[in-house]
Structures are given as structure tokens and as C-alpha cells.
Scaffold this active site. Structure first.
Site, PDB file in Angstrom:
ATOM      1  N   LYS A 166       1.116   6.852  -4.140  1.00  0.00           N
ATOM      2  CA  LYS A 166       2.201   6.312  -4.949  1.00  0.00           C
ATOM      3  C   LYS A 166       1.792   6.062  -6.402  1.00  0.00           C
ATOM      4  O   LYS A 166       2.616   6.177  -7.304  1.00  0.00           O
ATOM      5  CB  LYS A 166       2.658   4.964  -4.364  1.00  0.00           C
ATOM      6  CG  LYS A 166       3.183   5.040  -2.942  1.00  0.00           C
ATOM      7  CD  LYS A 166       4.626   5.459  -2.948  1.00  0.00           C
ATOM      8  CE  LYS A 166       5.265   5.219  -1.579  1.00  0.00           C
ATOM      9  NZ  LYS A 166       6.686   5.538  -1.597  1.00  0.00           N
ATOM     10  N   HIS A 192      16.867   4.194   4.689  1.00  0.00           N
ATOM     11  CA  HIS A 192      15.588   4.864   4.438  1.00  0.00           C
ATOM     12  C   HIS A 192      14.524   4.332   5.404  1.00  0.00           C
ATOM     13  O   HIS A 192      13.795   5.116   6.025  1.00  0.00           O
ATOM     14  CB  HIS A 192      15.147   4.632   2.984  1.00  0.00           C
ATOM     15  CG  HIS A 192      13.755   5.110   2.687  1.00  0.00           C
ATOM     16  ND1 HIS A 192      13.441   6.447   2.562  1.00  0.00           N
ATOM     17  CD2 HIS A 192      12.587   4.423   2.505  1.00  0.00           C
ATOM     18  CE1 HIS A 192      12.141   6.562   2.300  1.00  0.00           C
ATOM     19  NE2 HIS A 192      11.601   5.356   2.257  1.00  0.00           N
ATOM     20  N   GLU A 216      11.586   9.332  -4.704  1.00  0.00           N
ATOM     21  CA  GLU A 216      12.323   8.290  -3.992  1.00  0.00           C
ATOM     22  C   GLU A 216      13.348   7.708  -4.945  1.00  0.00           C
ATOM     23  O   GLU A 216      12.991   7.216  -6.024  1.00  0.00           O
ATOM     24  CB  GLU A 216      11.378   7.187  -3.474  1.00  0.00           C
ATOM     25  CG  GLU A 216      10.546   7.636  -2.270  1.00  0.00           C
ATOM     26  CD  GLU A 216       9.801   6.505  -1.574  1.00  0.00           C
ATOM     27  OE1 GLU A 216       9.655   5.424  -2.174  1.00  0.00           O
ATOM     28  OE2 GLU A 216       9.365   6.715  -0.425  1.00  0.00           O
ATOM     29  N   GLN A 264      -0.145  10.035   1.636  1.00  0.00           N
ATOM     30  CA  GLN A 264       0.370   8.784   2.204  1.00  0.00           C
ATOM     31  C   GLN A 264       0.092   8.699   3.709  1.00  0.00           C
ATOM     32  O   GLN A 264      -0.346   7.668   4.223  1.00  0.00           O
ATOM     33  CB  GLN A 264       1.879   8.694   1.941  1.00  0.00           C
ATOM     34  CG  GLN A 264       2.510   7.353   2.287  1.00  0.00           C
ATOM     35  CD  GLN A 264       3.997   7.290   1.911  1.00  0.00           C
ATOM     36  OE1 GLN A 264       4.590   8.283   1.495  1.00  0.00           O
ATOM     37  NE2 GLN A 264       4.592   6.128   2.050  1.00  0.00           N
ATOM     38  N   THR A 266       5.164   6.424 -11.652  1.00  0.00           N
ATOM     39  CA  THR A 266       6.491   5.894 -11.325  1.00  0.00           C
ATOM     40  C   THR A 266       7.337   6.089 -12.579  1.00  0.00           C
ATOM     41  O   THR A 266       6.943   5.636 -13.657  1.00  0.00           O
ATOM     42  CB  THR A 266       6.425   4.386 -10.989  1.00  0.00           C
ATOM     43  OG1 THR A 266       5.452   4.185  -9.960  1.00  0.00           O
ATOM     44  CG2 THR A 266       7.783   3.867 -10.525  1.00  0.00           C
ATOM     45  N   ASP A 322      10.164   6.509  -7.482  1.00  0.00           N
ATOM     46  CA  ASP A 322       8.867   6.156  -6.892  1.00  0.00           C
ATOM     47  C   ASP A 322       8.256   7.419  -6.286  1.00  0.00           C
ATOM     48  O   ASP A 322       8.391   7.692  -5.097  1.00  0.00           O
ATOM     49  CB  ASP A 322       9.099   5.070  -5.828  1.00  0.00           C
ATOM     50  CG  ASP A 322       7.814   4.698  -5.107  1.00  0.00           C
ATOM     51  OD1 ASP A 322       6.732   4.871  -5.691  1.00  0.00           O
ATOM     52  OD2 ASP A 322       7.911   4.239  -3.955  1.00  0.00           O
ATOM     53  N   ARG A 328       3.510  12.696   0.223  1.00  0.00           N
ATOM     54  CA  ARG A 328       3.634  12.340   1.646  1.00  0.00           C
ATOM     55  C   ARG A 328       2.387  12.675   2.450  1.00  0.00           C
ATOM     56  O   ARG A 328       2.087  11.993   3.447  1.00  0.00           O
ATOM     57  CB  ARG A 328       4.856  13.052   2.247  1.00  0.00           C
ATOM     58  CG  ARG A 328       6.178  12.737   1.576  1.00  0.00           C
ATOM     59  CD  ARG A 328       6.503  11.262   1.642  1.00  0.00           C
ATOM     60  NE  ARG A 328       7.801  10.965   1.001  1.00  0.00           N
ATOM     61  CZ  ARG A 328       8.197   9.737   0.714  1.00  0.00           C
ATOM     62  NH1 ARG A 328       7.431   8.702   0.989  1.00  0.00           N
ATOM     63  NH2 ARG A 328       9.361   9.531   0.137  1.00  0.00           N
ATOM     64  N   GLU A 340      13.339  12.689   3.997  1.00  0.00           N
ATOM     65  CA  GLU A 340      14.480  12.496   4.900  1.00  0.00           C
ATOM     66  C   GLU A 340      15.409  13.716   4.889  1.00  0.00           C
ATOM     67  O   GLU A 340      15.881  14.153   5.930  1.00  0.00           O
ATOM     68  CB  GLU A 340      15.279  11.260   4.460  1.00  0.00           C
ATOM     69  CG  GLU A 340      14.525   9.959   4.528  1.00  0.00           C
ATOM     70  CD  GLU A 340      15.188   8.889   3.681  1.00  0.00           C
ATOM     71  OE1 GLU A 340      14.769   8.693   2.518  1.00  0.00           O
ATOM     72  OE2 GLU A 340      16.144   8.260   4.166  1.00  0.00           O
ATOM     73  N   GLU A 379      15.418   5.064  -6.361  1.00  0.00           N
ATOM     74  CA  GLU A 379      15.411   3.594  -6.343  1.00  0.00           C
ATOM     75  C   GLU A 379      16.036   3.064  -7.630  1.00  0.00           C
ATOM     76  O   GLU A 379      16.192   3.789  -8.605  1.00  0.00           O
ATOM     77  CB  GLU A 379      13.970   3.059  -6.239  1.00  0.00           C
ATOM     78  CG  GLU A 379      13.213   3.604  -5.026  1.00  0.00           C
ATOM     79  CD  GLU A 379      11.932   2.842  -4.697  1.00  0.00           C
ATOM     80  OE1 GLU A 379      11.806   1.673  -5.119  1.00  0.00           O
ATOM     81  OE2 GLU A 379      11.064   3.424  -4.034  1.00  0.00           O
ATOM     82  N   ASP A 427       7.025  -2.873  -5.340  1.00  0.00           N
ATOM     83  CA  ASP A 427       8.024  -1.978  -4.766  1.00  0.00           C
ATOM     84  C   ASP A 427       8.477  -2.522  -3.412  1.00  0.00           C
ATOM     85  O   ASP A 427       7.678  -2.640  -2.482  1.00  0.00           O
ATOM     86  CB  ASP A 427       7.465  -0.559  -4.623  1.00  0.00           C
ATOM     87  CG  ASP A 427       8.575   0.459  -4.403  1.00  0.00           C
ATOM     88  OD1 ASP A 427       9.722   0.183  -4.809  1.00  0.00           O
ATOM     89  OD2 ASP A 427       8.297   1.527  -3.828  1.00  0.00           O
TER      90      ASP A 427
HETATM   91 MN    MN Z   1       9.403   3.302  -2.733  1.00  0.00          MN
END
Ligand code: MN
Length: 431
Positions: free
Chosen positions: A259, A140, A205, A246, A263, A239, A243, A380, A207, A133
Site C-alpha cells: 500500500k 468491499h 481502491e 499484499q 496514495t 489507495d 494485491r 472485486e 475511496e 486508512d
Molecule cells: Mn484502502
């Protein structure tokens, strides 16, 4: 104005705005729900149908130029097919176009082979040996950096290196498969002891996924001028990120359990050939550091970027009960969001001699746009959870709740080209 499709005898492929016109022809792996033996097949999407490619030789006389490719597809070996040369892929694409085009002499034979997309379960399109990744979405990286290091949001290496971490391929799942809320270790604040609980800050996320085709031997870096040859195609990629987990685990070695619980990817591989009309110059602002020479090529400067429109939709359990459609919450665009091109990701990844295999998957990194409304994650969009977003039915979200469905969509729609779509990546969060 978008160009008109050359047209297929599969009528649904000619409808304006259709994701899968004959100009697209993405590869996927499916089984028919009614098939009790649940036999997997490889096929291409056309309109709302699928043309199965496995065992096609039983129905059609194959020209020599595509015999090897179809023999591999008969073995359900998408990875070996992906490892073939660009010219082999072009031959197969040309042949399939001839089968499906308006007025094709094969219409009669193929009509009965078509399978409706509503009657299949989609699987991963290939085996994914390794997953990396990247972090190529500069807005971002800046947004997240601002939360952690307001004085220096971008790490000093960001404008020089396509930053990445090695993810896990074992937990990659296709669109349609639910994700279970992960449990993990976190702590409330600095100095407090950690605890172990279901994540309360579960996030998506936005992506894109990049599939590798031809492999490179270990010790043999892929130069920029050869990098595109190793790029097989793309998909949508979510993804999933916890949080709270993380924040506690990531220092010093980066993402791990926050993570690797899941996925999600969309099931159709949009090929490099289908994306070709949407190429554009790759640019780096003159005020930014220019790439080191091993990450430069003329081809990359002239056509290294691809214009891909991205969309996020959210559907809560309550919205479903109220018969509301999924709500579109964010749009963004790949070529504007990405600081590095696909060729640069491939070249950098192999620059130390690391070998890539057919079917390896790259995540691009979260593709947030430059404005706050274009945020590719809830972290975000809700400013670290401090400012929940309000949905049109009045519900609020800082992070995902059980019963929420996250839907990603993507399409290419450059002026004067036939629009193609990626289909969708749709996932329900369960407790
Ligand atoms: Mn990612």
C-alpha cells in the site's frame, strides 16, 4: 431537479453541471506554470478559474472577522487555517462568496487576479502529518472477505469497530502525478518459495479522503457530539494496492509495502460547509448490532451521512491511440457504501486518547456498492483476477497495466440543491 446556482460573475461557474459553482469554493494549493519562480499559492476554485487567496489584502480591504484567516493563508499555512474554529471558516467562506457573487462590487479588482485552472500545476492542498486508512465500505469488506473466508466474510469485529490501519503520509501524491509500478516480494502459491518482482496485480481502491481540521490534545478523546467540529473537508482518494505483495505480507500485521508506495488524492478540499446541503440520516439496519454508546449521537442519526456519487473511469494507452475518451466503468455512492459515518471514524480514532492533527487524512475504505457492477477495486470487479473485464475497444483487464490511467470523479447532486463536484483524481501507471 437541481437548484440553480446563485451565480457568480465568473461565468464558467454558472454552467450547469460545473464542479465548482459558487456554492462549492474548495481550497487548493497551486503554482502558475508560466511563473518561473514557481511560487505556491492557496486559492479557491470557481468555475474553470482559481481565485488566489494569498496576498488578497493587497487588493481588497479585509473585514476584521477574516483578517486572521487570510494572514495565515498568506503564510501558505493551510494546516493552521484548517485548525481554526468552524465560525472562522464560515466567516471566510461568507466573505469569499461576497467577492465572487454575481453583481459583487469587487468584480473589477479581482478579474485580473483570476488564474485559469488549465495554466496551473496543483500540489497537495496541505501537509499531511498522518494518514489512516479505514475499512468502512461494508460491501468491499464482504467481497474481499468472501475470497479469503467464504464461511465468515466479515471479521467478528467489523460491525462493532470502524477497522483501520495506519498508512504512510510520505507517499501521498496529488492527482496528475504518475505512479511507478511497485516491486516486491510475493509467492505463486502456498508451499512455494517467494520471489521478488514487479507487481502483476496492481489495483486501485475507490475511496474518499477526510481531512481533519481542529486537533485534539493527546489523552482527550473527541466525543460524537463534537466530532463534526474536527472534520474540515473531503477529497477523492485512490489507495493503490499491489494485491500479490499484499497477499504474502499482510499476515499477521496487515497492509505495509503493498500500500505505502503511493496514495493519490484529488487536489481540492471540498469543505464541510459545502457538503452540508447533502447531509442525510445515518442509519444502521435493525438486524445489525447497534453501535456502542460512545459511537452514537442524535446528530449522527439525523444527519451523519453525506450523499456523494462516485465514478471510476479507465483510459488505456491503446484507447488514447484510438482517440477514445476514458471509459466509465463503475459508479457507487458514499452513504450507501459506508457502514460508519465520518463522525464515528473521528470519535473511534481518538477514543483511546490518540491525538489528531490539522491536515491528518483518513481514507474511508473502498466504497464498493452492493452489486458486483459497483465494485470499487479491480480485485472485486475481476473476481480476484479470474474474470477479466472487457472494455468497449475489446481490451481486457484483470489488474492495471503500464500506460493505464485511472480517473476517479465525485459529485453531490441531491434534489433541490446546487450540484457540486470534487474535480478528479487522475493517475497514470508507469513501468
Ligand atoms: Mn484502502
Amino acid at each position: 431537479m437541481s437548484k440553480k446556482t446563485v451565480g457568480s460573475w465568473v461565468k464558467s461557474a454558472n454552467i450547469e453541471g460545473c464542479d465548482f459553482p459558487i456554492e462549492n469554493l474548495p481550497y487548493g494549493c497551486f503554482h502558475e506554470i508560466k511563473d518561473v519562480t514557481a511560487q505556491k499559492k492557496i486559492g479557491v476554485a470557481i468555475g474553470d478559474q482559481i481565485l488566489p487567496l494569498s496576498n488578497l489584502a493587497r487588493h481588497i480591504n479585509l473585514p476584521d472577522t477574516v483578517k486572521v484567516g487570510f494572514a495565515i493563508l498568506d503564510q501558505l499555512d493551510m494546516n493552521t487555517f484548517m485548525a481554526l474554529s468552524t465560525s472562522s471558516h464560515q466567516e471566510v467562506r461568507h466573505f469569499i462568496t461576497g467577492l465572487l457573487i454575481q453583481g459583487s462590487p469587487f468584480e473589477h479588482q479581482l478579474q485580473s487576479l483570476l488564474v485559469s485552472q488549465s495554466e496551473v500545476k496543483m500540489h497537495l492542498p496541505c501537509q499531511v502529518p498522518d494518514f489512516t486508512d479505514f475499512y468502512a465500505g461494508i460491501y468491499h469488506a464482504t467481497n474481499v472477505g468472501l475470497m479469503l473466508r467464504p464461511d465468515q466474510p466479515l471479521a467478528p469485529n467489523y460491525q462493532w469497530i470502524p477497522v483501520a490501519y495506519h498508512g504512510r503520509s510520505s507517499s501521498i501524491i496529488p492527482s496528475g502525478q504518475n505512479v511507478k509500478r511497485p516491486i516486491g516480494q510475493t509467492r505463486a502459491s502456498e508451499g512455494k518459495p517467494p520471489y521478488f518482482q514487479a507487481s502483476r496485480r496492481l489495483d486501485y481502491e475507490l475511496e474518499l479522503g477526510v481531512f481533519i481540521g481542529q486537533p485534539n490534545p493527546q489523552g482527550h478523546p473527541i466525543a460524537m457530539q463534537d466530532a463534526e467540529e474536527h472534520f474540515f473537508g473531503m477529497c477523492l482518494l485512490n489507495d493503490w494496492s499491489a494485491r500479490d505483495i499484499q497477499g504474502w505480507e499482510a499476515i499477521p500485521l496487515g497492509p505495509f509495502l503493498a500500500k505505502n508506495f503511493a496514495t493519490s488524492i484529488s487536489p481540492w478540499i471540498i469543505t464541510r460547509q459545502a457538503l452540508e446541503p447533502f447531509r442525510k440520516p445515518w442509519q444502521r439496519s435493525v438486524t445489525d448490532p447497534q453501535p456502542l454508546s460512545y459511537l452514537e449521537s442524535e446528530q449522527n442519526r439525523s444527519s451523519g451521512a453525506i450523499a456523494i456519487e462516485l465514478e471510476i473511469y479507465l483510459l488505456t494507452q491503446q484507447m488514447q491511440a484510438e482517440n477514445l475518451p476514458p471509459q466509465h466503468i463503475v459508479s457507487s455512492e458514499f452513504s450507501k457504501a459506508a457502514y460508519w459515518s465520518i463522525a464515528q471514524l473521528i470519535t473511534h480514532h481518538t477514543s483511546n486518547g490518540c491525538n489528531l492533527n490539522a491536515g491528518d487524512l483518513f481514507g474511508t475504505g473502498t466504497l464498493s456498492g452492493p452489486t458486483p457492477q459497483e465494485a470499487g477495486s479491480l480485485l472485486e470487479l475481476s473476481r480476484g483476477g479470474k474474470e477479466p473485464i472487457t472494455l468497449t475497444n475489446g481490451q481486457k483487464r484483470s489488474f492495471l497495466e503500464d500506460g493505464d490511467t485511472v480517473i476517479f470523479k465525485a459529485y453531490c447532486a441531491t434534489e433541490g440543491q446546487v450540484r457540486i463536484g470534487f474535480g478528479e483524481c487522475r493517475t497514470l501507471i508507469e513501468a
